[in-house]
Design an enzyme around this catalytic site. Structure first.
Site, PDB file in Angstrom:
ATOM      1  CB  SER A  45       3.788  -3.472  -3.050  1.00  0.00           C
ATOM      2  OG  SER A  45       3.538  -2.079  -3.563  1.00  0.00           O
ATOM      3  N   GLY A 100       0.742  -1.314  -0.332  1.00  0.00           N
ATOM      4  CA  GLY A 100       0.393  -0.118   0.264  1.00  0.00           C
ATOM      5  C   GLY A 100       0.649   1.095   0.351  1.00  0.00           C
TER       6      GLY A 100
END
Length: 688
Positions: free
Chosen positions: A358, A267
């Site tokens: 990520s 995120g």
């Protein structure tokens, strides 16, 4: 609304169960023949009570678990052979001796299932209180497989476990795993605790705590992976546990503990959560209002034989303002909680693999580069999926404080003429609402980074590796074939004439010219279209993938392997994927393996999310292979499992595993990486 709590918790019998299990001193293991195939009607599961029980005690214990003794094999979803395999394998925590007998259901009392080569059922006479065999036992498991797109889970089949310092936790089970959700590990970070080092949650002994539902999102601005709403909780430092095993017999001394995998969600360090989220879109298009739980662990732990922990950490300014590195310290505290408490969940505290995707992979890199005095003993391996090593770097305290000053000015806490962040500026920001802080950070498009503070973080990551001041654990670096496609703002059918202009959004004109001149490496004018996406646009996406992710990750993998006393490091690229609800891009990701598209392979949650079902034979093979490699790495530090179709050696620069229908080891985009190393260069730090 967070899914997870049933309308009425069934406490009746739970305390008695805890007392009984402690008295009998046995573990409760969910054994299964889960093959990840959603169309297999014979995927069964049962509860193994691993201990020494009489027939009567076994019947009573099953009853307390709201189950009964297991009927004979072949009538339960298991064949006798499958049941023996599940019970004698050390992969899933049972590892019973083949000479051992087990109580199962008989006509009127108990029968014995023999694990010998004949896999027999031996009828036993009605036991007497004076003389009765003491064996392990098998109970039924009537719990359903947990599904994501529901407003609440069936939490009726509960159990309590007593932890070292987190109290008595009350969880529940589904078909393949025990689940303990929303376990807070830190005190709230409100008021004076905002931006500070987290404080471990203090739990009085014998305090019973519900772990039946996911906790709140950490404070963050609206985004696709959080329901497009502002979240304001600062009492959000929690973790979730999925495990096949709960232990009441001092599992810390067991020979059959399971490796632990601690997952850190993505995120962009600004948004996200370790639990379910609402969505209505994948890259394949609109799917209607749905709930996804990409990180649900039930298939991973039952197929791979591991314990999964997913954690929350402070996001956006709350994790990084004032050069605090608070988010890093949150992760360290969660890892310490795992060390202290994971034994009762069947976990081996000496085999903890941290992994993330990520921003989660960025956090893993930050942890790898943290001063070893803070990480020693906390983890034994690391997997980084889609790290962005030159996009989220190690930053000097001067630049970090300047970023914080920008936020303070935007919030009216510092004047436009301020040259440095002051204590009063920080105090002012501490008094602002969580919503105001999250939205201001979003409006400013701040990219938060870890700060080289001279204590927790001594230098940038490459320097820490070269100097030996890093975690020194085996590492897997994995990227996807067209990560960059997700991030492109261009139309899918853009013409070749737009190529140079599109590149100019990311590189200076010298680099753009060098790229356009090298049509052997970057054949933008001749690349064929795919799935309605022009070849030149795909070339831009793959250039960005190489520059931002693949090549710098390959560099770091090579660096670990080429220092004095090197550590095994592996590099992979996913050339096949399943579109994730986390990162929908209907314009440029159909047919491509975009950002986050490997997650359904890793967690096996396409089934529980109700997407891409049933799997084709090729998809099923890929899911099994990836899950086996990731979990075997957690178990041994080596991603090669028994029966793997291809051996994957530590990375030497030209032997990357390409994961697709066939799997190959090859020199992947070596020329492109050489180009970016020589023509552009990589920077892994800022302002140092």
């Amino acid at each position: 609304m967070r899914v997870g709590r049933s309308l009425s918790a069934l406490f009746t019998g739970i305390v008695a169960l805890t007392t009984a299990t402690q008295s009998f001193a046995y573990d409760v293991l969910i054994v299964s023949n889960n093959d990840l195939n959603s169309t297999n009607p014979n995927r069964g599961s049962a509860l193994l009570l691993a201990g020494a029980l009489t027939c009567a005690e076994a019947q009573h214990a099953c009853d307390l678990l709201q189950e009964s003794l297991l009927p004979p094999p072949n009538n339960t979803g298991f064949s006798a052979g499958e049941l023996v395999q599940a019970l004698t394998s050390d992969k899933h925590g049972a590892a019973l001796d083949r000479s051992q007998n087990i109580w199962v259901a008989g006509n009127s009392t108990c029968d014995v299932f023999s694990l010998d080569s004949q896999q027999r059922l031996v009828a036993q006479p009605k036991p007497s209180q004076e003389n009765d065999d003491r064996l392990s036992a098998l109970c039924t498991n009537s719990a359903p497989l947990a599904r994501s797109n529901v407003t609440s889970y069936d939490t009726s089949r509960q159990i309590q476990v007593s932890t070292s310092n987190a109290g008595i936790l009350q969880g529940f089970r589904d078909k393949f795993s025990w689940r303990f959700l929303g376990i807070k590990f830190a005190e709230p970070t409100t008021g004076d605790a905002r931006f500070q080092v987290p404080t471990a949650l203090k739990v009085a002994p014998n305090t019973t705590r519900s772990a039946l539902e996911y906790g709140p999102y950490c404070a963050q601005a609206p985004d696709a992976d959080n329901g497009h709403v502002v979240h304001t909780s600062e009492d959000c430092l929690q973790l979730n546990i999925y495990t096949p095993l709960v232990s009441f017999n001092g599992n810390a001394d067991s020979e059959h503990k399971l490796p632990v995998m601690v997952f850190i969600h993505g995120g962009a360090l600004n948004t996200g959560d370790s639990g379910p989220f609402s969505y209505n879109m994948t890259s394949n298009g609109f799917v209607g209002n749905s709930i996804s739980n990409v990180y649900d662990g039930t298939n991973l732990v039952s197929y791979g034989g591991v314990v999964l922990v997913t954690i929350n950490y402070r996001l956006t300014a709350f994790g990084w303002f004032n050069a605090s590195n608070a988010a890093l310290k949150d992760s360290l505290l969660a890892l310490q909680w795992v060390q202290d408490n994971i034994g009762v969940f069947g976990g081996d505290s000496t085999k903890v693999t941290i992994f993330g995707e990520s921003a989660g992979a960025i956090m893993v890199r930050f942890l790898l580069g943290t001063n070893p005095k803070y990480t020693s003993g906390l983890f034994s391996g690391a997997i980084l999926e889609s790290d962005l090593p030159i996009g989220s770097v190690f930053e000097s305290s001067v630049l970090a404080l300047n970023t914080s000053l920008t936020l303070a000015t935007s919030l009216g806490c510092a004047s436009n003429t301020s040259m440095a962040l002051s204590a009063s500026d920080v105090a002012c920001v501490q008094n602002k609402s969580a919503a105001d802080i999250a939205l201001a950070s979003l409006d400013l498009s701040i990219t938060w980074m870890v700060t080289v503070d001279g204590d927790y973080v001594l230098t940038d990551f490459p320097s820490s590796v070269k100097e030996g001041q890093w975690a020194r654990v085996p590492t897997v670096w994995a990227s996807n074939e067209c990560e960059g496609c997700y991030f492109l703002p261009f139309a899918a059918n853009s013409s070749v004439a737009m190529f140079s202009q599109q590149l100019g959004a990311f590189f200076n004109q010298t680099v753009v010219q060098a790229i356009t001149n090298d049509t052997a490496l970057f054949p933008y004018s001749t690349a064929p279209p795919e799935d309605g996406i022009s070849g030149s646009v795909l070339t831009v996406g793959r250039i960005l993938t190489d520059f931002d992710l693949h090549c710098p990750m390959a560099y770091l993998a090579s660096l670990e392997a080429n220092v004095t006393d090197p550590i095994p490091s592996y590099k992979a690229v996913f050339a096949t994927g399943l579109s994730s609800p986390l990162t929908p891009n209907t314009e440029l990701c159909p047919g491509q393996v975009c950002h986050a598209d490997e997650l359904y392979w890793v967690f096996g949650t396409a089934e529980t999310d109700g997407l891409y079902q049933p799997f084709s034979d090729v998809q099923l093979s890929t899911a099994r292979d990836v899950m086996s490699r990731w979990t075997n790495f957690a178990r041994t530090g080596n991603p090669n499992y028994v029966g793997a179709s291809i051996q994957w050696a530590p990375y030497t620069g030209d032997n990357e595993l390409v994961i697709n229908a066939t799997n190959t080891v090859q020199p992947y985009h070596v020329g492109q990486c050489d180009f970016f190393t020589n023509e552009v260069g990589f920077s892994f730090e800022k302002g140092l």
